[in-house]
Design a protein around this motif. Sequence first.
Motif, short mmCIF file in Angstrom:
data_model
loop_
_atom_site.label_atom_id
_atom_site.label_comp_id
_atom_site.label_asym_id
_atom_site.label_seq_id
_atom_site.Cartn_x
_atom_site.Cartn_y
_atom_site.Cartn_z
N ILE A 102 0.86 -1.18 0.00
CA ILE A 102 0.00 0.00 0.00
C ILE A 102 0.89 1.23 0.00
O ILE A 102 1.71 1.41 0.90
N ALA A 103 0.74 2.06 -1.03
CA ALA A 103 1.56 3.27 -1.18
C ALA A 103 3.05 2.96 -1.15
O ALA A 103 3.86 3.69 -0.56
N GLY A 104 3.40 1.82 -1.74
CA GLY A 104 4.81 1.44 -1.83
C GLY A 104 5.39 0.82 -0.57
O GLY A 104 6.58 0.54 -0.50
N ILE A 105 4.53 0.58 0.43
CA ILE A 105 5.00 0.02 1.71
C ILE A 105 4.43 -1.38 1.89
O ILE A 105 3.23 -1.59 1.74
N ASN A 106 5.30 -2.35 2.22
CA ASN A 106 4.84 -3.70 2.52
C ASN A 106 4.17 -3.72 3.89
O ASN A 106 4.79 -3.35 4.89
N ILE A 107 2.94 -4.17 3.92
CA ILE A 107 2.18 -4.23 5.17
C ILE A 107 1.80 -5.68 5.46
O ILE A 107 1.33 -6.40 4.58
N GLN A 108 2.02 -6.11 6.70
CA GLN A 108 1.66 -7.46 7.13
C GLN A 108 0.50 -7.36 8.13
O GLN A 108 0.72 -7.13 9.32
N PRO A 109 -0.73 -7.54 7.66
CA PRO A 109 -1.91 -7.34 8.52
C PRO A 109 -1.96 -8.24 9.75
O PRO A 109 -2.55 -7.87 10.76
N SER A 110 -1.35 -9.42 9.68
CA SER A 110 -1.41 -10.33 10.82
C SER A 110 -0.74 -9.72 12.05
O SER A 110 -1.08 -10.07 13.19
N GLU A 111 0.21 -8.79 11.85
CA GLU A 111 0.82 -8.09 12.98
C GLU A 111 -0.21 -7.20 13.67
O GLU A 111 -0.31 -7.15 14.90
N LEU A 112 -0.99 -6.49 12.88
CA LEU A 112 -2.04 -5.63 13.43
C LEU A 112 -3.11 -6.46 14.13
O LEU A 112 -3.68 -6.04 15.15
N VAL A 113 -3.37 -7.66 13.60
CA VAL A 113 -4.40 -8.53 14.17
C VAL A 113 -4.07 -8.92 15.61
O VAL A 113 -4.98 -9.14 16.42
N LYS A 114 -2.80 -9.01 15.94
CA LYS A 114 -2.42 -9.31 17.34
C LYS A 114 -3.03 -8.29 18.29
O LYS A 114 -3.59 -8.64 19.34
#
Length: 363
Positions: A102-114
């Motif tokens: 997103i906007a050139g940044i790799n995002i790992q949603p599972s981290e936010l899910v914690k």
Amino acid sequence: MFNKEVWRHFDYWLFGAVVVLSIFGIAMIRSAIAGNIDLATIDRSQTMFVALGLVIILIVAVIDYRYWSSLANLLYFFGIGFLIIILLIGNIAFGSTRWIVIAGINIQPSELVKIIMIIVLADFFARNKDRVSGFATIVRSFALTVGMVIWILLQPNLSTSIVIFVIWGAMLWLSGLPVKYIAIFAVFGVVAFGLLFPFLETYQQQRIFNFIFPNPNASYGDNYNVEQALITIGSGGWFGMGYGHGTQVQLRFLKVRHTDFIFASMAEEFGFIGTVLVISVLVFIILRCFRVARRAADPFGALIAYGFGALLFFQTSVNIGVNLNVIPVTGLTLPFVSYGGSSLISLVLGIGLVESVAAHSKL
């Protein structure tokens, strides 16, 4: 934002410890990647994430933590939706579909899910505090957890799934469930893992086999990485070789030295004494979280702080355990030290929530 009472109860010791550890993490990442053209910019990326993270802590701390209780259900379904999107259009790397750009940044949603699951489970157990030992309450909380974890397992991402189950177990215990029941659940968990082992991804099975039956002649892969980590830790001695002078790190014998094995990098450059100091800061942060939990005004706030403290304790223990070869390789980062934007942002969100509990419990 400028409510003096909020800042009067803000935990500056906790905030200061996070700042110190995050800055030290940037320095360690810079040393670990020295001379590597492919990774030349990640220290600057981590610096930006740290700066953003400190702002996030202050913003989240200002928001009354009780507000998140009313959004628990929405956050839960948002998390599931985000994870489903990852499975559909996410980027595949290292055999897993965990990231989205997103906007050139790799995002790992599972981290936010914690963090989402800490809020969701804290809200659930706070609302059912008088029925936590009831079978129906336990089953419902387990169903909530599985409802999120199933989408993480499909990526596949076993380590994050285990972290979330640990958070669930910790919150069950902290909510008043007797330890003997937690022990029974742990036994069932081990049995279930054994039954499901044949269904794990090949690389996940291989990590466990490599741990149980290591190949001392391995020249690549998990066995090699762990062996190099042990050599790196041992070469540091009591006081280390000095910042930027670790031979295993600088000559790149140690792989993934800026993420999974940054503890080994730190041990080589700063020695046993240095690692003890860093671990002491991590322990201090965990204890401050527990202190905030004990002083919380209600069960919801207490469970948020206890839950995040449990996450930090487990993730720290696992990362160090992997580096010392006492558990199989997992991929969990060392909190606030390892490189990783998504991991750091999820951690600062957690710290912000704990600071909110500290700041608003007496208002």
